[in-house]
Design an enzyme around this catalytic site. Structure first.
Site, PDB file in Angstrom:
ATOM      1  N   LYS A   9       0.830  -1.210   0.000  1.00  0.00           N
ATOM      2  CA  LYS A   9       0.000   0.000   0.000  1.00  0.00           C
ATOM      3  C   LYS A   9       0.869   1.267   0.000  1.00  0.00           C
ATOM      4  CE  LYS A   9      -3.832  -2.355   2.307  1.00  0.00           C
ATOM      5  NZ  LYS A   9      -4.914  -2.244   3.318  1.00  0.00           N
ATOM      6  N   TYR A  49     -12.330  -2.126  -3.948  1.00  0.00           N
ATOM      7  CA  TYR A  49     -12.863  -2.308  -2.599  1.00  0.00           C
ATOM      8  C   TYR A  49     -14.396  -2.245  -2.559  1.00  0.00           C
ATOM      9  CZ  TYR A  49      -8.328  -2.213  -0.177  1.00  0.00           C
ATOM     10  OH  TYR A  49      -7.074  -2.518   0.312  1.00  0.00           O
ATOM     11  N   ASN A 112      -2.064  -0.136   6.875  1.00  0.00           N
ATOM     12  CA  ASN A 112      -1.542  -1.411   7.375  1.00  0.00           C
ATOM     13  C   ASN A 112      -0.620  -2.094   6.366  1.00  0.00           C
ATOM     14  OD1 ASN A 112      -3.525  -2.198   5.606  1.00  0.00           O
ATOM     15  ND2 ASN A 112      -4.637  -3.493   7.034  1.00  0.00           N
ATOM     16  N   HIS A 115      -1.937  -5.669   1.535  1.00  0.00           N
ATOM     17  CA  HIS A 115      -3.243  -6.307   1.356  1.00  0.00           C
ATOM     18  C   HIS A 115      -3.008  -7.693   0.795  1.00  0.00           C
ATOM     19  CE1 HIS A 115      -7.358  -7.082  -0.036  1.00  0.00           C
ATOM     20  NE2 HIS A 115      -6.784  -7.546  -1.127  1.00  0.00           N
ATOM     21  N   GLU A 126      -9.500 -10.366  -7.728  1.00  0.00           N
ATOM     22  CA  GLU A 126      -8.492  -9.320  -7.486  1.00  0.00           C
ATOM     23  C   GLU A 126      -7.315  -9.421  -8.462  1.00  0.00           C
ATOM     24  OE1 GLU A 126      -7.561  -9.438  -3.280  1.00  0.00           O
ATOM     25  OE2 GLU A 126      -9.497  -8.579  -2.760  1.00  0.00           O
TER      26      GLU A 126
HETATM   27  P1  CMP Z   1      -7.331  -4.667   3.600  1.00  0.00           P
HETATM   28  O1  CMP Z   1      -6.806  -6.037   3.900  1.00  0.00           O
HETATM   29  O2  CMP Z   1      -6.794  -4.006   2.389  1.00  0.00           O
HETATM   30  O3  CMP Z   1      -8.930  -4.742   3.478  1.00  0.00           O
HETATM   31  C1  CMP Z   1      -9.754  -3.623   3.734  1.00  0.00           C
HETATM   32  C2  CMP Z   1      -9.012  -2.482   4.316  1.00  0.00           C
HETATM   33  O4  CMP Z   1      -9.791  -1.503   4.948  1.00  0.00           O
HETATM   34  C3  CMP Z   1      -8.077  -2.972   5.398  1.00  0.00           C
HETATM   35  O5  CMP Z   1      -7.024  -3.740   4.859  1.00  0.00           O
HETATM   36  C4  CMP Z   1      -7.682  -1.656   6.053  1.00  0.00           C
HETATM   37  O6  CMP Z   1      -6.665  -1.001   5.314  1.00  0.00           O
HETATM   38  C5  CMP Z   1      -8.956  -0.811   5.883  1.00  0.00           C
HETATM   39  N1  CMP Z   1      -9.681  -0.562   7.134  1.00  0.00           N
HETATM   40  C6  CMP Z   1      -9.820   0.634   7.695  1.00  0.00           C
HETATM   41  N2  CMP Z   1     -10.540   0.570   8.795  1.00  0.00           N
HETATM   42  C7  CMP Z   1     -10.888  -0.705   8.962  1.00  0.00           C
HETATM   43  C8  CMP Z   1     -11.649  -1.403   9.936  1.00  0.00           C
HETATM   44  N3  CMP Z   1     -12.219  -0.790  10.982  1.00  0.00           N
HETATM   45  N4  CMP Z   1     -11.796  -2.736   9.779  1.00  0.00           N
HETATM   46  C9  CMP Z   1     -11.239  -3.367   8.715  1.00  0.00           C
HETATM   47  N5  CMP Z   1     -10.513  -2.735   7.753  1.00  0.00           N
HETATM   48  C10 CMP Z   1     -10.326  -1.415   7.888  1.00  0.00           C
END
Ligand code: CMP
Length: 138
Positions: A9, A49, A112, A115, A126
Site C-alpha cells: 500500500k 474495494y 496497514n 493487502h 483481485e
Molecule cells: P485490507 O486487507 O486491504 O482490506 C480492507 C481495508 O480496509 C483494510 O485492509 C484496512 O486497510 C482498511 N480498514 C480501515 N478501517 C478498517 C476497519 N475498521 N476494519 C477493517 N478494515 C479497515
C-alpha cells in the site's frame, strides 16, 4: 499451487519497505509471478474495494489507496492465500502476531502496509482486476 493478489500500500511504498516485504515472501517459498507499480485512480480504488462500499471506512480507505503509488503482485505457492495472510498478520496491527509484516510496520488499522486476498474467489477477482493472463508468468 495457488495464487493470491498482494498489494504493498502507499504507506509501505513511501516508507521504503517494498524490498523488505518481497524478502519475506521469498524467504517463505512464495514466488512473485507478476508485479507492477501503479497509482490508482479513485474509480479504480472504489471498484477494487466495492465489497466494503457500505462500511464507514470506505471513503477514507479509497482516499488512502489513491494517495500514492502501490505495488501489486501475483503470488504463487502451496496454500499461498492463507500463508501470505499469516505473514501479513491481522488487519489491526495491534492484534497482529509478533514477526508479521503489519506488527512490524503498520501504523494504523487503515495504513496497514499490505493487502492480501482472503479466499480463492476473491483472489481470482483481485488478480483479474489488475493483471491479464499475458502479464502473469506461468
Ligand atoms: P485490507 O486487507 O486491504 O482490506 C480492507 C481495508 O480496509 C483494510 O485492509 C484496512 O486497510 C482498511 N480498514 C480501515 N478501517 C478498517 C476497519 N475498521 N476494519 C477493517 N478494515 C479497515
Amino acid at each position: 499451487m495457488e495464487r493470491t493478489l498482494s498489494i504493498i500500500k502507499p504507506d509501505g511504498v513511501s516508507r521504503g519497505i517494498i524490498g523488505e516485504v518481497i524478502k519475506r515472501l521469498e524467504n517463505n517459498d512464495i514466488s512473485v509471478k507478476a508485479m507492477k507499480m501503479i497509482h490508482m485512480t479513485q474509480p479504480q480504488a472504489e471498484g477494487f474495494y466495492a465489497v466494503h462500499k457500505e462500511r464507514p471506512f470506505f471513503e477514507s480507505l479509497t482516499a488512502f489507496m489513491t494517495s500514492g503509488p502501490v505495488v501489486v503482485m501475483v503470488l504463487e505457492g502451496d496454500n499461498v492465500i492463507s500463508r501470505y495472510r499469516d505473514l501479513m498478520g491481522a488487519t489491526n496491527f495491534k492484534e497482529a502476531a509478533e514477526g508479521t509484516i503489519r506488527r512490524d510496520f503498520a501504523t494504523d488499522i487503515e495504513k496497514n502496509v499490505v493487502h492480501g486476498s482472503d479466499a480463492p474467489e476473491t483472489a481470482a477477482f483481485e488478480i483479474g482486476y489488475f493483471f491479464n493472463s499475458f502479464e502473469i508468468i506461468s
